[in-house]
Design an enzyme around this catalytic site. Sequence first.
Site, short mmCIF file in Angstrom:
data_model
loop_
_atom_site.label_atom_id
_atom_site.label_comp_id
_atom_site.label_asym_id
_atom_site.label_seq_id
_atom_site.Cartn_x
_atom_site.Cartn_y
_atom_site.Cartn_z
N LYS B 67 -26.50 9.94 -11.88
CA LYS B 67 -25.99 8.79 -11.88
C LYS B 67 -26.36 7.53 -11.38
O LYS B 67 -26.18 6.42 -12.25
CB LYS B 67 -24.50 8.85 -11.58
N GLU B 89 -15.34 3.70 -12.74
CA GLU B 89 -14.33 4.67 -12.56
C GLU B 89 -15.33 6.08 -12.31
O GLU B 89 -16.47 6.08 -12.41
CB GLU B 89 -13.88 4.95 -14.17
N SER B 356 -28.26 18.01 -12.96
CA SER B 356 -28.09 16.93 -12.96
C SER B 356 -27.38 16.52 -11.70
O SER B 356 -27.50 15.11 -11.28
CB SER B 356 -26.74 16.50 -14.19
#
Lengths: 290, 371
Positions: B67, B89, B356
Amino acid sequence: MPRPAGIFDNTQMGEACLAPTDMNKLKNTFDNLRDRHERAFIPFVTCGDPDMRVTKDLLLAYVEAGADIVEIGIPFTDPLADGPTIQRASERALASGATMEGALEMIADVRKKTDVPLVPMTYVNPVYQIGYEKFANLCHKAGADAVIISDLPPEEGAEWSAAAAKHNVGTVYLLAPTSNDNRVETVAKATTGFIYAVARMGVTGAKSDVPPEIGDLITRIGQHSDTPVCAGFGFSSPKQIRETCKSTSVDGIVVASALIDCFEKTSGSASERIAAAAKLAGELKAATRP
Amino acid sequence: MVALSELDAEYEKARRDPAFQEELQTLLRDYVGRPTPLYFAERLTEHFGGAKIYLKREDLLHTGAHKINNAVGQALLARRMGKPRLIAETGAGQHGVATATVAARFGFECDVYMGEEDMRRQELNVFRMRLLGTRVVGVGSGSKTLKDAMNEAMRDWVTNVRDTHYIVGTVAGPHPFPTMVRDFHAVIGQESKHQIQEHIGKLPDALVACIGGGSNAMGLFHEFVDDKDVRLIGVEGAGHGLKTPDHAAPLNRGSKGVLHGSLSYVMQDERGQILPTHSISAGLDYPGVGPEHSYLKDIGRAEYVAVTDKQALEALRLLCKLEGILPALESSHALAHLSTLAPELGKDGVIIVNLSGRGDKDVHTVQEAIG
């Protein structure tokens, strides 16, 4: 691509509904108000909160109290443009089984009893599932005069606008204070019925001040269009509405959350709660008179 | 709409601006920790007895997940636009932590919206965000998960758009977010392509990544979309199973609809009301998916499968035991598909799995689930 089953395929509504839409109804309403130097008072109801019967009675009570137009919210699970009050109302309505079919039946029912313009408001996904063309036709048959699809901007709305025009239903698009003049022009051109001026940045919800930016927005819209402009988001008191009407050339004021708040807060039977909300509606309407 | 077109225009300018790219590259290298290794998982490969398995180690990045690639990029963009405040969010909290991190690094004010249910199951990340100086705003509406956090972030954005940039955390939302977020993560696929050539001198047979909104998958897939011989496989959260209503698999079980400003596959009822979802992984617990995944599905370029909570948990334990790596529950979904795919491709096959994120944040959930 799989598509949900066509829930409107066997609808009986085509036969049941009379009084086809007349787009001139909205125009006549604004013309008459202008003649009387009055602005439109537009209360909002959430379909099915707490059930369709009460919504219908509430709506008719608003008409009785002087509503010039009524905005009719058809609930969606994810109402992005709405604050906590309408979110709660939508959740209650969905929990009690409110549906698009039910809402359109209710509108058709109300249409038999009043000539006040009716403007359903919803979000694009439920409409997309029915299909734009079919939804426009259903709205027309139910006697709706114009439709607001909150999260469908005109930039994405050509298909809907064409379908609505074909079925003689108006399309109300929204403009926010951040819209630049280019966008004001685009939106004004795409709008039929009235332009919905978002009076303040943000989502719906009762506030007490006169929105500082609404005057400028209405003036800018006026430079591009003769279409009536109604303002909403955050109107709650007669004083605030009177001042907004005095200081701007707004053609109408939409009040939603303040009326729902009143209906929510009042205890007692449905008719007592309706009476309380209708009383407030009457006071708000009075503020739109000269 | 005006904010979106301004963002679109600014992003187009930034993309072509060598100074912007240079600053981004420097930050990705020195602050974020790129490139990440492409690791040959020898024991996992042996375990399945099939294709060679390589793990793209995004879990080793600063803050522990992919991210941050996007958060850094969008923070630079927000600074270019002169916006002093960031909002985001978050589901699993990884995007929230990444946003809180760049907010601290660049001196932005920051609010992160998070469903109350997710705040409970990702408590550690809530604390991390607060440590970083971010306000975490609990969202108690709807299902109290990622979808509702995104609703609330959008409501904040339309209210404060003049001084606030919304760092959307996945390849969903209105344009330009899906393409912009994809571009910021495309480095995952670019590095992987280069690294796998160095390892084996050819392209892999398949790429595997988990799909919530789909950002890590899009980041890995994008560079390979034109390499038709490379299979692109996305793995959704099947929750309690695709035959139950408790899953989060719109590409497998959803239909076309509009949610959060894009047209894509969505979990909805026949009237277009959005359905509640379930996944043990907060990051996958979302009824929509990035529109480009829907496109790749429709044109038949990518395949989308789903694995259950239980399968993901098994995969998590397996990777711990065999490779000494604790993967995030999200990434564990991608790993779980290996038990099918590795034997199917056979010993000549080569698979890259996007690892990830790391699983530290999930230990509570895993403890609860396996006792």
